[in-house]
Design an enzyme around this catalytic site. Structure first.
Site, PDB file in Angstrom:
ATOM      1  N   TYR A   7      19.674  32.590  47.276  1.00  0.00           N
ATOM      2  CA  TYR A   7      21.077  32.539  46.869  1.00  0.00           C
ATOM      3  C   TYR A   7      21.664  31.136  46.949  1.00  0.00           C
ATOM      4  O   TYR A   7      22.830  30.938  46.604  1.00  0.00           O
ATOM      5  CB  TYR A   7      21.905  33.479  47.755  1.00  0.00           C
ATOM      6  CG  TYR A   7      21.779  33.147  49.227  1.00  0.00           C
ATOM      7  CD1 TYR A   7      22.584  32.174  49.811  1.00  0.00           C
ATOM      8  CD2 TYR A   7      20.825  33.768  50.018  1.00  0.00           C
ATOM      9  CE1 TYR A   7      22.439  31.841  51.155  1.00  0.00           C
ATOM     10  CE2 TYR A   7      20.681  33.451  51.353  1.00  0.00           C
ATOM     11  CZ  TYR A   7      21.495  32.484  51.908  1.00  0.00           C
ATOM     12  OH  TYR A   7      21.351  32.147  53.229  1.00  0.00           O
ATOM     13  N   GLY A   8      20.884  30.166  47.406  1.00  0.00           N
ATOM     14  CA  GLY A   8      21.443  28.832  47.658  1.00  0.00           C
ATOM     15  C   GLY A   8      20.715  27.732  46.926  1.00  0.00           C
ATOM     16  O   GLY A   8      20.534  27.768  45.713  1.00  0.00           O
ATOM     17  N   THR A   9      20.258  26.739  47.682  1.00  0.00           N
ATOM     18  CA  THR A   9      19.690  25.522  47.094  1.00  0.00           C
ATOM     19  C   THR A   9      18.329  25.730  46.441  1.00  0.00           C
ATOM     20  O   THR A   9      17.842  24.836  45.765  1.00  0.00           O
ATOM     21  CB  THR A   9      19.571  24.406  48.156  1.00  0.00           C
ATOM     22  OG1 THR A   9      18.607  24.795  49.142  1.00  0.00           O
ATOM     23  CG2 THR A   9      20.914  24.109  48.796  1.00  0.00           C
ATOM     24  N   LEU A  10      17.712  26.904  46.628  1.00  0.00           N
ATOM     25  CA  LEU A  10      16.403  27.166  46.025  1.00  0.00           C
ATOM     26  C   LEU A  10      16.506  27.799  44.635  1.00  0.00           C
ATOM     27  O   LEU A  10      15.495  27.987  43.961  1.00  0.00           O
ATOM     28  CB  LEU A  10      15.571  28.067  46.941  1.00  0.00           C
ATOM     29  CG  LEU A  10      15.124  27.410  48.249  1.00  0.00           C
ATOM     30  CD1 LEU A  10      14.566  28.464  49.213  1.00  0.00           C
ATOM     31  CD2 LEU A  10      14.097  26.320  47.998  1.00  0.00           C
ATOM     32  N   GLU A  82      13.070  27.033  55.795  1.00  0.00           N
ATOM     33  CA  GLU A  82      14.345  27.624  56.213  1.00  0.00           C
ATOM     34  C   GLU A  82      14.546  27.588  57.728  1.00  0.00           C
ATOM     35  O   GLU A  82      15.540  28.115  58.229  1.00  0.00           O
ATOM     36  CB  GLU A  82      14.452  29.068  55.707  1.00  0.00           C
ATOM     37  CG  GLU A  82      14.409  29.208  54.202  1.00  0.00           C
ATOM     38  CD  GLU A  82      15.643  28.689  53.486  1.00  0.00           C
ATOM     39  OE1 GLU A  82      16.484  28.001  54.110  1.00  0.00           O
ATOM     40  OE2 GLU A  82      15.787  28.964  52.289  1.00  0.00           O
TER      41      GLU A  82
END
Length: 156
Positions: A7-10, A82
Site C-alpha cells: 500500500y506504500g512505497t512498493l 520492512e
C-alpha cells in the site's frame, strides 16, 4: 507462492517499486488492485516520511493497494526490507479485489477476482502513540498533495 498486499512505497510508480521488479531479490508478479476489507489508519510520519498502516482495525479508511504473488525469496527480502518484526509485522489480512490483471492465472487467482482473498500485509503494532493523531489516508502516493515526499534509503 504467497499473496502480498502493498500500500506504500512498493507500489507501481512509487519510490521503492524497483525492489518489486528486481529479480535478484526474488519473484513478485503483479496480480491486481485491492483494498482492505476493514478500515485502518494509514499515516505518513518520521523524518523520512514513511507510510505506516497502524494495526487498529475499524479506525481510518479502507486502504487501497496492489496485490502481488511472491516466491519465498522475495517474501524473505520483504521481511528484511520492512524491518519485520520490529518496525512492521507481517500479518494476514482480508483484501477485497478491486481489479484483477488479465484473465489468465491460477484457478485460485481467478476465483479471488470475484471477491475477497487473504494476503500478507506489513502493518505495525509498534507505533508511537502520537501517530494516531496524524492525518489518515486511504491511498498512498509519495508525491501526493500532503507534501510529505518519501526520503529514499540511499539519500538518508
Amino acid at each position: 507462492m504467497a499473496h502480498v498486499f502493498v500500500y506504500g512505497t512498493l507500489k507501481k510508480g512509487q519510490p521503492n517499486y524497483k525492489y518489486m521488479i528486481n529479480t535478484a531479490k526474488g519473484t513478485a508478479k503483479y496480480q491486481g488492485r485491492g483494498r482492505t476489507v476493514e478500515k485502518y489508519p494509514l499515516v505518513i510520519t518520521g523524518k523520512y516520511n514513511i507510510p505506516y498502516m497502524l494495526n487498529i482495525p475499524g479506525t481510518g479508511h479502507r486502504i487501497a493497494g496492489e496485490i502481488y504473488t511472491v516466491d519465498d525469496q522475495m517474501l524473505q527480502f520483504l521481511d528484511e526490507f520492512e524491518g519485520c518484526p520490529d518496525m512492521y509485522q507481517r500479518i494476514t489480512m482480508r483484501i477485497e479485489v478491486v481489479e484483477w490483471e488479465g484473465k489468465s492465472g491460477t484457478a485460485e487467482a481467478r476465483s479471488a477476482g470475484s471477491g475477497v482473498m487473504e494476503c500478507f500485509v506489513y502493518n505495525t503494532s509498534t507505533y508511537q502513540p502520537e501517530w494516531v493523531q496524524l492525518p489518515y489516508y486511504d491511498n498512498y502516493d509519495s508525491s501526493g498533495t500532503h507534501g510529505l515526499s518519501y526520503v529514499l534509503r540511499e539519500s538518508r
